[in-house]
Design a protein around this motif. Structure first.
Motif, short mmCIF file in Angstrom:
data_model
loop_
_atom_site.label_atom_id
_atom_site.label_comp_id
_atom_site.label_asym_id
_atom_site.label_seq_id
_atom_site.Cartn_x
_atom_site.Cartn_y
_atom_site.Cartn_z
N VAL A 17 11.51 -35.01 30.41
CA VAL A 17 10.65 -36.16 30.13
C VAL A 17 10.78 -37.19 31.24
O VAL A 17 9.78 -37.73 31.73
N GLN A 18 12.01 -37.46 31.68
CA GLN A 18 12.24 -38.44 32.74
C GLN A 18 11.56 -38.01 34.04
O GLN A 18 11.01 -38.84 34.75
N ALA A 19 11.57 -36.71 34.34
CA ALA A 19 10.96 -36.20 35.56
C ALA A 19 9.46 -35.96 35.42
O ALA A 19 8.80 -35.57 36.37
N LYS A 20 8.90 -36.16 34.21
CA LYS A 20 7.48 -35.97 33.91
C LYS A 20 7.01 -34.55 34.18
O LYS A 20 5.89 -34.31 34.63
N VAL A 21 7.89 -33.58 33.91
CA VAL A 21 7.58 -32.18 34.15
C VAL A 21 6.73 -31.61 33.02
O VAL A 21 5.86 -30.76 33.25
N ILE A 22 6.93 -32.06 31.79
CA ILE A 22 6.22 -31.52 30.64
C ILE A 22 4.71 -31.75 30.78
O ILE A 22 3.91 -30.90 30.39
N LYS A 23 4.32 -32.87 31.37
CA LYS A 23 2.90 -33.13 31.59
C LYS A 23 2.34 -32.32 32.75
O LYS A 23 1.15 -32.02 32.79
N GLU A 24 3.20 -31.95 33.70
CA GLU A 24 2.75 -31.25 34.90
C GLU A 24 2.55 -29.75 34.66
O GLU A 24 1.59 -29.17 35.16
N TYR A 25 3.46 -29.10 33.91
CA TYR A 25 3.38 -27.66 33.67
C TYR A 25 3.16 -27.40 32.19
O TYR A 25 3.89 -27.91 31.35
N ARG A 26 2.19 -26.54 31.85
CA ARG A 26 1.96 -26.17 30.45
C ARG A 26 2.98 -25.12 30.01
O ARG A 26 3.47 -25.14 28.90
N ARG A 27 3.27 -24.17 30.90
CA ARG A 27 4.26 -23.12 30.63
C ARG A 27 5.27 -23.15 31.76
O ARG A 27 4.90 -23.28 32.93
N TRP B 37 28.47 -21.46 41.34
CA TRP B 37 27.49 -22.10 40.48
C TRP B 37 27.48 -21.40 39.13
O TRP B 37 27.60 -20.18 39.06
N HIS B 38 27.31 -22.15 38.07
CA HIS B 38 27.17 -21.57 36.73
C HIS B 38 25.71 -21.72 36.33
O HIS B 38 25.21 -22.83 36.19
N ARG B 39 25.03 -20.57 36.15
CA ARG B 39 23.61 -20.57 35.80
C ARG B 39 23.47 -20.41 34.30
O ARG B 39 24.01 -19.48 33.72
N MET B 40 22.71 -21.31 33.67
CA MET B 40 22.49 -21.26 32.23
C MET B 40 20.99 -21.26 31.95
O MET B 40 20.31 -22.24 32.24
N PRO B 41 20.46 -20.15 31.41
CA PRO B 41 19.04 -20.15 31.06
C PRO B 41 18.77 -21.10 29.90
O PRO B 41 19.60 -21.26 29.01
N VAL B 42 17.63 -21.74 29.92
CA VAL B 42 17.25 -22.71 28.90
C VAL B 42 15.92 -22.26 28.31
O VAL B 42 14.96 -22.01 29.05
N GLU B 43 15.85 -22.18 26.99
CA GLU B 43 14.64 -21.75 26.31
C GLU B 43 13.74 -22.95 26.04
O GLU B 43 14.18 -23.95 25.49
N TYR B 44 12.47 -22.83 26.44
CA TYR B 44 11.49 -23.90 26.24
C TYR B 44 10.40 -23.39 25.30
O TYR B 44 9.80 -22.35 25.54
N ASP B 45 10.17 -24.13 24.21
CA ASP B 45 9.14 -23.77 23.25
C ASP B 45 7.86 -24.51 23.63
O ASP B 45 7.76 -25.72 23.47
N ARG B 46 6.89 -23.77 24.14
CA ARG B 46 5.67 -24.41 24.64
C ARG B 46 4.77 -24.92 23.53
O ARG B 46 3.93 -25.77 23.77
N THR B 47 4.92 -24.41 22.30
CA THR B 47 4.08 -24.90 21.21
C THR B 47 4.52 -26.29 20.76
O THR B 47 3.69 -27.15 20.50
N SER B 48 5.82 -26.51 20.67
CA SER B 48 6.31 -27.84 20.27
C SER B 48 6.61 -28.72 21.48
O SER B 48 6.95 -29.89 21.32
N LYS B 49 6.52 -28.15 22.68
CA LYS B 49 6.80 -28.85 23.94
C LYS B 49 8.20 -29.47 23.93
O LYS B 49 8.40 -30.61 24.31
N ARG B 50 9.17 -28.65 23.48
CA ARG B 50 10.56 -29.09 23.42
C ARG B 50 11.48 -27.96 23.86
O ARG B 50 11.14 -26.79 23.75
#
Length: 183
Positions: free
Chosen positions: A87-97, A111-124
């Motif tokens: 939200v701070q980087a305004k990425v949610i408005k820039e990319y739909r998926r 480096w420790h890589r951690m995948p993050v799941e994004y729910d595009r229907t709830s945009k969270r």
């Protein structure tokens, strides 16, 4: 409440506390994520991100399908998690998926890589993957060019049939016995 009830309550509380301490992110085993698991990457790997962010800052790296990737440095002011950083980087408005990955520098230099799941229907970001952002973290955001038509085709070809119905087995036998799926 007698002694037997208090002993049972103490035992249940202890087991609950132990189970809470021993569990991790529930979605790390899902194959629908960008990466299937969290991993540690050495400093000389080909896809290792650039240098860590300066103290008190984190970096959001945007990787669009077309165009040049860019990295934006942000300041950490108070407690911050992945969704708040988006939200701070305004990425949610820039990319739909999008596909997300949090990359954290290790004291050993990797480096420790951690995948993050994004729910595009709830945009969270999914609650079980909404990690805290620490100084030096990189949040890699890759634009996902797939469409709903591609999602339907994947659903049809993965054995579940069109829109998740169809050829999935309702019952069967395994070496441990038989099973039956309700519904």
């Amino acid at each position: 409440m007698d002694a037997r009830h208090s002993l049972t309550l103490t035992a249940i509380s202890g087991l609950l506390a132990l189970s809470c301490l021993s569990t991790g992110c529930a979605s790390l085993g899902k194959t629908a994520l960008w990466g299937s698991k969290a991993e540690v990457v050495k400093g000389d790997a080909a896809d290792v991100p650039g240098a860590a962010a300066p103290a008190g800052k984190f970096i959001v790296e945007l990787r669009p399908v077309s165009g040049k990737a860019r990295a934006i440095e942000h300041t950490i002011a108070g407690p911050l998690n992945v969704h708040d950083a988006l939200v701070q980087a305004k990425v949610i408005k820039e990319y739909r998926r999008m596909k997300l990955e949090l990359v954290r520098p290790l004291p050993s230099g990797g480096w420790h890589r951690m995948p993050v799941e994004y729910d595009r229907t709830s945009k969270r970001v999914a609650a079980e993957c909404d990690y805290a952002i620490l100084p030096g973290d990189r949040l890699i955001v890759t634009e996902d060019p797939t469409t709903i038509l591609g999602d339907m085709m994947d659903s049809a070809t993965n054995g579940a049939g069109f829109m998740g119905t169809g050829t999935a087995p309702k019952s069967g036998k395994t070496k441990y016995g038989t099973f039956r799926v309700a519904g």
